[in-house]
Design a protein around this motif. Structure first.
Motif, PDB file in Angstrom:
ATOM      1  N   TYR A 164       0.847  -1.184   0.000  1.00  0.00           N
ATOM      2  CA  TYR A 164       0.000   0.000   0.000  1.00  0.00           C
ATOM      3  C   TYR A 164       0.887   1.239   0.000  1.00  0.00           C
ATOM      4  O   TYR A 164       1.850   1.324   0.763  1.00  0.00           O
ATOM      5  N   SER A 175      -0.218   7.259   0.318  1.00  0.00           N
ATOM      6  CA  SER A 175      -1.475   7.999   0.352  1.00  0.00           C
ATOM      7  C   SER A 175      -2.572   7.171   1.005  1.00  0.00           C
ATOM      8  O   SER A 175      -3.610   7.695   1.400  1.00  0.00           O
ATOM      9  N   ALA A 176      -2.347   5.856   1.171  1.00  0.00           N
ATOM     10  CA  ALA A 176      -3.356   4.991   1.779  1.00  0.00           C
ATOM     11  C   ALA A 176      -3.268   4.977   3.308  1.00  0.00           C
ATOM     12  O   ALA A 176      -4.139   4.434   3.971  1.00  0.00           O
ATOM     13  N   THR A 236      -2.576   7.888   5.324  1.00  0.00           N
ATOM     14  CA  THR A 236      -2.427   9.257   5.805  1.00  0.00           C
ATOM     15  C   THR A 236      -3.298   9.555   7.017  1.00  0.00           C
ATOM     16  O   THR A 236      -2.827  10.065   8.020  1.00  0.00           O
ATOM     17  N   SER A 237      -4.586   9.207   6.958  1.00  0.00           N
ATOM     18  CA  SER A 237      -5.487   9.510   8.073  1.00  0.00           C
ATOM     19  C   SER A 237      -5.843   8.238   8.830  1.00  0.00           C
ATOM     20  O   SER A 237      -5.748   7.133   8.298  1.00  0.00           O
ATOM     21  N   GLU A 262      -8.743   7.142   9.479  1.00  0.00           N
ATOM     22  CA  GLU A 262      -9.836   6.433   8.786  1.00  0.00           C
ATOM     23  C   GLU A 262      -9.271   5.561   7.674  1.00  0.00           C
ATOM     24  O   GLU A 262      -9.697   4.422   7.483  1.00  0.00           O
ATOM     25  N   GLN A 263      -8.299   6.115   6.928  1.00  0.00           N
ATOM     26  CA  GLN A 263      -7.706   5.344   5.843  1.00  0.00           C
ATOM     27  C   GLN A 263      -6.976   4.120   6.381  1.00  0.00           C
ATOM     28  O   GLN A 263      -7.083   3.032   5.827  1.00  0.00           O
ATOM     29  N   LYS A 299      -9.417   1.498   7.162  1.00  0.00           N
ATOM     30  CA  LYS A 299      -9.920   0.832   5.948  1.00  0.00           C
ATOM     31  C   LYS A 299      -8.919  -0.183   5.424  1.00  0.00           C
ATOM     32  O   LYS A 299      -9.279  -1.300   5.062  1.00  0.00           O
ATOM     33  N   ILE A 300      -7.649   0.220   5.377  1.00  0.00           N
ATOM     34  CA  ILE A 300      -6.597  -0.683   4.905  1.00  0.00           C
ATOM     35  C   ILE A 300      -6.519  -1.901   5.821  1.00  0.00           C
ATOM     36  O   ILE A 300      -6.407  -3.041   5.363  1.00  0.00           O
ATOM     37  N   ARG A 327       3.886   7.525   5.340  1.00  0.00           N
ATOM     38  CA  ARG A 327       2.661   8.278   5.067  1.00  0.00           C
ATOM     39  C   ARG A 327       2.972   9.394   4.063  1.00  0.00           C
ATOM     40  O   ARG A 327       4.037   9.992   4.109  1.00  0.00           O
ATOM     41  N   ASP A 339      -4.315   4.424  -5.844  1.00  0.00           N
ATOM     42  CA  ASP A 339      -5.635   4.996  -6.113  1.00  0.00           C
ATOM     43  C   ASP A 339      -6.041   4.867  -7.577  1.00  0.00           C
ATOM     44  O   ASP A 339      -7.051   5.428  -7.986  1.00  0.00           O
ATOM     45  N   PHE A 384      -9.336   1.044  -3.183  1.00  0.00           N
ATOM     46  CA  PHE A 384     -10.665   1.515  -2.785  1.00  0.00           C
ATOM     47  C   PHE A 384     -11.820   0.736  -3.405  1.00  0.00           C
ATOM     48  O   PHE A 384     -12.973   1.010  -3.123  1.00  0.00           O
TER      49      PHE A 384
END
Lengths: 407, 407
Positions: free
Chosen positions: B8, B11-12, B14-15, B17-18, B21-22, B43, B174, B232
């Motif tokens: 990954y 950009s996957a 960074t936050s 939430e991301q 998800k990962i 990051r 992405d 995504f």
């Protein structure tokens, strides 16, 4: 060979200008023909940034993943400092904890150093390199990264000084050394030239800044000379050494105050065995340290138990205590944020009777009421109302003539 | 065992939430009974932050100190992702480059992987752990941290897939996969199901996003199947495989444009042996890569030498070329930022004559003038005026019927 281990805190490596200044200082030591090993912490704020990230991710994590994350900060500091020293034309070698290696136990976030192999660093020093080591971190015997807990950089430095047989371990910060009292409170406060490990331990335990407690313990155990000094002046600071008996007549070496104290009183506890233990165990289970404890048993068979904790723990401690107070049928629980602790520390106390009495008299003479007391062989601490803190420090500094040089 | 290496990008992660998800995506792969090894980059922005710090400290540093500094970013990413996976109740093991170990040569900031020991990771997989590995970093044989250069995370992932004998190396980003042309330019662009290493290498070299060139080279050498897909969506992306001969009649697999091109023309160069070499050597000495080169010799015995470089190098290249032009008595130097490169790539070209002619005809029919040309066995590139870039891509996509499925 005259070797030195220098430790610089995170506030010394925040900006490029500061890093350049530290680099020049290190190079100066090197040119004075010392073998120089430097221990660096993470830049001020960096470790907090990482901890915040971790907490945002998922609160209350403390294992190996957490240590992996928060040990990234020192890598940045030594990388930047190494770039700077190297660009000034000096040979530099860097070591992360695992590269030395600094072997610790596996207690993540508060590991203890078990063994340091000095061979590679010695070889680098012999080849004329300045050696930079990341503080605060090590690896356990399975190869997992560990951290030593907050302020662990001091311990890394002392342990390295021991492993390398260095002449002295210099701990640099923004204070000039250890003072007989906080100069901001007490005009007469004097920088202490030499202090014993035991006195330094008591001062640090009672709230004095300058050196981490675990580092002093390590230094005491292995007889490592510590030099607490300022990163911003060339003046000598305070030497922390094995034995340093003060001159005849000098009783108190230093006075220290700690405003991070709070008090909880549990009133009307049926005086049955185990009631106090139940309260204290409940607090210990939640990692809350109790400092001073007083228990009075009245004629009605009911006891009052009063104890002090750090202000930051007050809310949690109040909650837990209230719960347990119900279970043991106590009458009520009172919490008080407005206290502080003032301590006098000195090896001289061992040979002087009546030190506590003289302390209490001086405070009473100034209408400062004592709420709790705790003593050790070389220390007397009292809890007083917070607003009297500065007055108490000045009164005691005067009473014990601490301003008069003991050298 | 069906094992997979997933990579990954920065950009996957960074936050929070991301990262969550990962983490869920990784756990899903794990629950599908795959042995899952995950490679993570720093990051997005983190490595740039570290590079900026280094440059502020002292510009133009590239040694081991620099690698030590910039490899701190991956440690933060895998720490955070590990905390998250662990808090979701799954067993996780983390590896920095040195912990695997991933052994590289000692070319700091652009090291090559020499050997990966898969034993510890295999043992962790056998014990049911999800394994996270820091991409981009390794150690050399002396134990010093190295980095693989920008985009090195792709190479780490492919090399790990090879070392572990993984079924596939999934590169998540992405983008949904590799397309016959940029869908933002060309409505008819189609996701390519399968592509050969050689085609992918040409596309990537001519500016296509998706996979790092060195990672493709590594995959080709060791026959590792790459799956380029989106982080995504659950849809399949593009498989990059060893041999994939297209159907009869399919000539062009993909069309790619690169606007990061500029042109320099040196006019009136006395046609003596070594003049062109002198210019090109001067540029190479300053690490400027020249892409296309054209040389015309006129009847007056004077030559014009034209070449393309990346736009970012234009200013520096112009300066160097002007200097050398004086030395070789050339008449003048012209610089042009307004060019781009459009390339057609396809294994089918090997068996089809007249591909270049068909390309030039299609462009000429649309009044697009060709300024420079370069070809390989499976590629034709042309430099054109920048404003025609999108038109050229659409015209060629139509001319070679690339929108028609080749499967």
């Amino acid at each position: 060979m005259a070797s030195v281990v220098q430790k610089y805190g995170g506030s010394a490596v925040t900006s490029p200008e500061q890093i350049r200044k530290i680099a020049e200082r290190i190079i100066q030591s090197y040119n004075d023909r010392n073998d120089v090993v430097v221990v660096i912490s993470a830049r001020a704020g960096e470790t907090n940034r990482l901890i915040e990230m971790a907490q945002e991710m998922c609160p209350r994590q403390t294992g190996s993943e957490y240590d992996l994350l928060i040990s990234a900060g020192e890598q940045v500091s030594i990388g930047l400092l190494a770039l700077c020293i190297s660009s000034l034309g000096y040979k530099v070698r860097t070591y992360l904890g695992w590269q030395v290696p600094i072997i610790t136990d596996s207690l993540h976030t508060r590991a203890s150093i078990e063994y340091i192999d000095p061979a590679k660093i010695r070889a680098d020093l012999n080849h004329g390199a300045i050696v930079l080591v990341a503080g605060f971190q090590g690896i356990d015997r399975s190869g997992t990264i560990t951290t030593l807990g907050r302020g662990g950089g001091d311990t890394s430095a002392v342990a390295l000084a021991h492993a390398l047989g260095a002449e002295v371990c210099e701990l640099y910060s923004d204070v000039d050394g250890i003072f007989t009292a906080d100069p901001a409170i007490c005009d007469d406060a004097r920088k202490i030239e030499k202090i014993s490990y035991d006195e330094m331990l008591e001062l640090a335990s009672q709230g004095a800044r300058g050196v981490q407690i675990r580092a002093i313990e390590y230094a005491k155990k292995h007889n490592v000379t510590i030099h607490v000094r300022s990163a911003f002046t060339a003046e000598r600071g305070t030497l922390v050494v094995k034995e340093h008996m003060p001159m005849e007549g000098v009783v108190v070496t230093g006075i220290v105050a700690d405003k991070n104290e709070a008090k909880i009183a549990v009133l009307g506890v049926p005086d049955k065995p185990g009631s106090a233990a139940k309260i204290l165990t409940g607090l210990a289970d939640k990692d809350i340290s109790v400092d001073m404890i007083v228990q009075n048993v009245g004629q009605d068979g009911l006891a009052d138990i009063t104890f002090s904790i750090s202000k930051t723990d007050l809310e949690k401690a109040h909650q837990i205590t209230t719960q347990i107070a119900k279970e043991v049928n106590a009458r009520e629980v009172l919490a008080d944020r407005n206290i502080s602790k003032v301590s006098i520390v000195g090896l001289g106390m061992k040979n002087h009777a009546g030190v506590a009495a003289r302390m209490f008299t001086a405070l009473a003479y100034n209408n400062i009421n004592i709420q709790m007391i705790s003593t050790s062989e070389i220390k007397v601490s009292v809890a007083i109302e917070e607003k009297y803190t500065e007055l108490a420090v000045r009164v005691l500094h005067e009473a014990f003539k601490v301003d008069q040089c003991s050298e």
